[in-house]
Design an enzyme around this catalytic site. Structure first.
Site, PDB file in Angstrom:
ATOM      1  NE  ARG A   5      73.113 -84.224   4.859  1.00 31.10           N
ATOM      2  CZ  ARG A   5      72.006 -85.123   4.669  1.00 31.10           C
ATOM      3  NH1 ARG A   5      71.921 -85.823   3.297  1.00 31.10           N
ATOM      4  NH2 ARG A   5      71.035 -85.119   5.468  1.00 31.10           N
ATOM      5  CD  GLU A  51      68.296 -65.120  -7.064  1.00 33.93           C
ATOM      6  OE1 GLU A  51      67.471 -65.345  -6.472  1.00 33.93           O
ATOM      7  OE2 GLU A  51      69.369 -64.713  -6.409  1.00 33.93           O
ATOM      8  CG  HIS A 108      49.186 -45.327 -14.451  1.00 33.41           C
ATOM      9  ND1 HIS A 108      48.543 -44.435 -14.406  1.00 33.41           N
ATOM     10  CD2 HIS A 108      48.535 -46.634 -14.155  1.00 33.41           C
ATOM     11  CE1 HIS A 108      47.218 -44.834 -14.199  1.00 33.41           C
ATOM     12  NE2 HIS A 108      47.187 -46.140 -13.849  1.00 33.41           N
ATOM     13  CG  ASN A 116      68.217 -85.703   9.282  1.00 36.35           C
ATOM     14  OD1 ASN A 116      68.099 -84.406   9.506  1.00 36.35           O
ATOM     15  ND2 ASN A 116      68.368 -85.883   7.692  1.00 36.35           N
ATOM     16  N   GLY A 117      66.229 -85.064  11.737  1.00 38.44           N
ATOM     17  CA  GLY A 117      64.496 -84.958  11.386  1.00 38.44           C
ATOM     18  C   GLY A 117      64.178 -84.102  12.687  1.00 38.44           C
ATOM     19  CB  CYS A 153      71.436 -83.945  10.861  1.00 40.78           C
ATOM     20  SG  CYS A 153      70.497 -82.851  12.197  1.00 40.78           S
ATOM     21  CD  GLU A 171      61.484 -65.312  -4.899  1.00 43.74           C
ATOM     22  OE1 GLU A 171      61.763 -64.114  -4.391  1.00 43.74           O
ATOM     23  OE2 GLU A 171      62.355 -66.177  -4.767  1.00 43.74           O
ATOM     24  CE  LYS A 186      64.948 -67.723  -6.204  1.00 43.18           C
ATOM     25  NZ  LYS A 186      64.847 -66.545  -5.415  1.00 43.18           N
TER      26      LYS A 186
END
Ligand code: AGP
Length: 614
Positions: A28, A492, A508, A102-103, A2, A485, A489
């Site tokens: 944000r 991309e 193989h 915020n939190g 927030c 993953e 990264k």
């Protein structure tokens, strides 16, 4: 996260200053906004769902006063859907206190019950609303704002940055923080509160960076900062040299790097809300998956796209290995068109950061239509998937602005760890004592992420030392899924061809691709599989590959170094959690490779943050 802004000054322009400050925090991400201003007739509060322009239009329409002091807020929902009533600021029962926050207040439910028992009533579904209520309760007793804030803070568990107004103290603003950032800006005959520097940068470059348990008291001439006992504390003035663009990134060069560094905090937030201090089971009753439901299932699917799919692969591996529950993982784009077997004995778990990915949403709708129950693991509150799923496990990564997902993935893994434990406990595959031990390992994860982040320069140096044309990520078991993953990264954001392969599968066929200059990144964290993976790495090394290993500090490092040209170690941890920790170096490797190549790290070519079309 927030956005918070507070203004107090000698000119009657508080509303304009607050709205301007909130506009500087829009980057944000948020879903509603609100403002509170001192006026001669008391505090006025207005708040609206949606974008800041909705609030601005509403204030203009009603002729909202300017005032000399007030607080404003843009909300990124965690508890409670985006709505006018859930937006901040929130009032106390007696309208003596107004707060923006915020939190996450982890023990808000318990405090809310206590306050209701004392006669309070609540209007919103938020955790925040308990804060003004509890401050007001102590203010009625103490008549001392600092003492009332201090007593309230000591009752709350979790994270908070607070802007606070007391109706009978129009010449002051109060601020307090723990774990969520909050600054105090120093002006000429005016002072500011803000959750982030960009909100005040147009008016001051001199700020106090509040520390945990600081309470700040602002008027137009003075700023006092005290501790919980009310004793003055000294804080150095931080002179901001950043421009606005770098201030929005918290001083980091890119949002992606800022979000990589937010991971200790957001993983802690995602875990903490469900790890109860005195309970040897995670708090999962809101997910609607009881022992009866689980025993009644004939199949479980996990369905997602991209990075979320990789988190699902880790989840599958752990649920099968630990909870001994068969789980099928598919990409949503395949799942939705292959006419899978789905009925009322099917549980479909969809994973999505944005909660808007078209293929994943379509898979959810198809599953519900076929009678399945759907659990969504989602980061954005109020998103389509969160609204249409039968149950939702919210990750609390906060807004993820960089297109490449980092902190959301780590929070998705945290969710998978808790889901695995939940299923295992329900099925008697894990004892409460075993979960108690696991809980300790989970609570220790954020600090271990922080330890790995300290290796950033070491990892950057490795990137500077290589210039591969092709990259293979290889591993066995969880390490294979971790490599998926890492490979995505690199593709991309560094536009570098790479692929993740099961180490045992190289011979193989793919090993034909290995030649001098090929970089092979071996993820070697699963102790029972290290020797096998090392022997696979020896095969590629013999054919000219450069080998970089990611392994744990307690592994047989001599064995690893017998094949690795370079090595990155991560702290020892429970074998279940290595995917989260081993991925931090992968994130940094991809980040610095993209920077080295001069690409747009945060907005890579051809990609969108949320793929809302097929
Ligand atoms: C991850 O870095 C990518 N941006 C992409 O693969 C993403 O994970 C995928 O599009 C799924 O998005 P979602 O989690 O919002 O559904």
């Amino acid at each position: 996260m927030c956005g918070i802004i507070g203004y107090i000054g000698v000119e009657e322009k508080a509303t304009n200053m607050i709205m301007e400050g909130l506009s500087k925090l829009e980057y944000r991400g948020y879903d509603s906004a609100g403002i509170a201003i001192f006026t001669p007739s008391g505090i006025c509060v207005e708040k609206t769902k949606g974008k800041l322009v909705n609030l601005a239009d509403h204030l203009a329409q009603i002729g909202f006063p300017q005032g000399y002091a007030g607080i404003g807020h843009t909300r990124w929902a965690t508890h409670g859907e985006p709505s006018d009533v859930n937006a901040h600021p929130h009032w106390s029962q007696d309208h003596s206190v107004v707060v923006v926050h915020n939190g996450i207040i982890e023990n808000y439910a318990q405090l809310r019950e206590e306050l209701i028992a004392a006669g309070d009533t609540f209007l919103s579904d938020t955790d925040t609303e308990i804060i003004p209520h509890i401050i007001a309760r102590y203010y009625r007793e103490d008549k001392d704002p600092v003492q009332a804030i201090s007593r309230a803070i000591q009752r709350m568990r979790g994270s908070y940055a607070l802007g606070i107004m007391f109706a009978d103290r129009p010449g002051e603003l109060y601020a307090a923080r723990k774990d969520s950032p909050l600054i105090v800006g120093l002006g000429q005959n005016e002072n500011y509160i803000a959750s982030d520097i960009p909100a005040v940068l147009a008016h001051t470059r001199d700020v106090y960076l509040l520390e945990d348990y600081d309470i700040a008291i602002l008027n137009t001439e003075e700023i006092r900062i005290v501790d919980l006992e009310g004793n003055p504390v000294h804080r150095e003035i931080f002179h901001v040299t950043w421009d606005v663009a770098s201030a929005e990134k918290g001083g980091f060069p890119h949002f992606m790097l800022k979000e990589i560094h937010e991971q200790p905090h957001v993983v802690r937030e995602t875990l903490a809300s469900r790890l109860q201090e005195n309970m040897d089971a995670p708090k999962m009753d809101d997910l609607g998956i009881s022992k009866e439901v689980l025993d009644g299932l004939e199949r479980i699917y996990m369905v997602a796209c991209g990075t979320a799919y990789h988190a699902a692969m880790v989840g599958k591996y752990l649920i099968e290995r630990v909870a001994r529950l068969s789980t099928i993982v598919e990409t949503a784009s395949e799942f939705r068109y292959r006419d899978p077997i789905i009925d009322e004995k099917t549980l479909v778990i969809v994973v999505s950061q944005s909660g808007e990915t078209a293929d994943t949403l379509a898979a959810l709708r198809m599953s519900k239509q076929a009678g399945a129950k759907v659990l969504g693991i989602v980061n954005v509150v109020g998103s389509s998937i969160s609204r249409e799923a039968d149950y939702v496990f919210y990750t609390w990564a906060g807004p993820e602005i960089a297109v490449a997902s980092t902190k959301a993935y780590s929070c998705q893994l945290a969710a998978m760890y808790l889901l695995t434990a939940h299923f295992a406990l329900l099925r008697g595959k894990m004892t409460p004592q075993e979960f108690h031990d696991l809980k300790g390992d989970l609570i220790g994860l954020p600090a271990k992420i922080g330890e790995i982040l300290k290796k950033e320069e070491e990892i950057k140096a490795i990137v500077d030392s290589v210039d591969p044309l092709n990259v293979f990520y290889v591993g066995r078991g969880l390490d294979y899924y971790t490599g998926m993953e890492g490979s995505l990264k690199l593709k991309e954001i560094a536009y570098l061809h790479s692929e993740a392969y099961a180490a045992g599968e190289l011979k193989h066929g793919p090993i034909a691709m290995i030649e001098p200059g090929t970089l092979v990144i071996g993820i070697v964290t699963q102790k029972s599989l290290i020797e096998k993976t090392v022997s696979n790495l020896k095969e590629v090394k013999a054919r000219g590959a450069q080998v970089l290993c990611i392994t744990t500090e307690d592994a047989d490092l001599a064995l690893i170094q017998s094949v690795a040209d370079q090595m990155i170690t991560i702290p020892d941890c429970n074998w279940m959690f290595t995917s989260l920790l081993a991925n931090i170096p992968q994130q940094l490797l991809a980040y610095y490779m993209s920077v080295k190549k001069g690409y747009d790290v945060d907005k890579p070519r051809n990609l969108a943050k949320s793929v809302t079309v097929e």
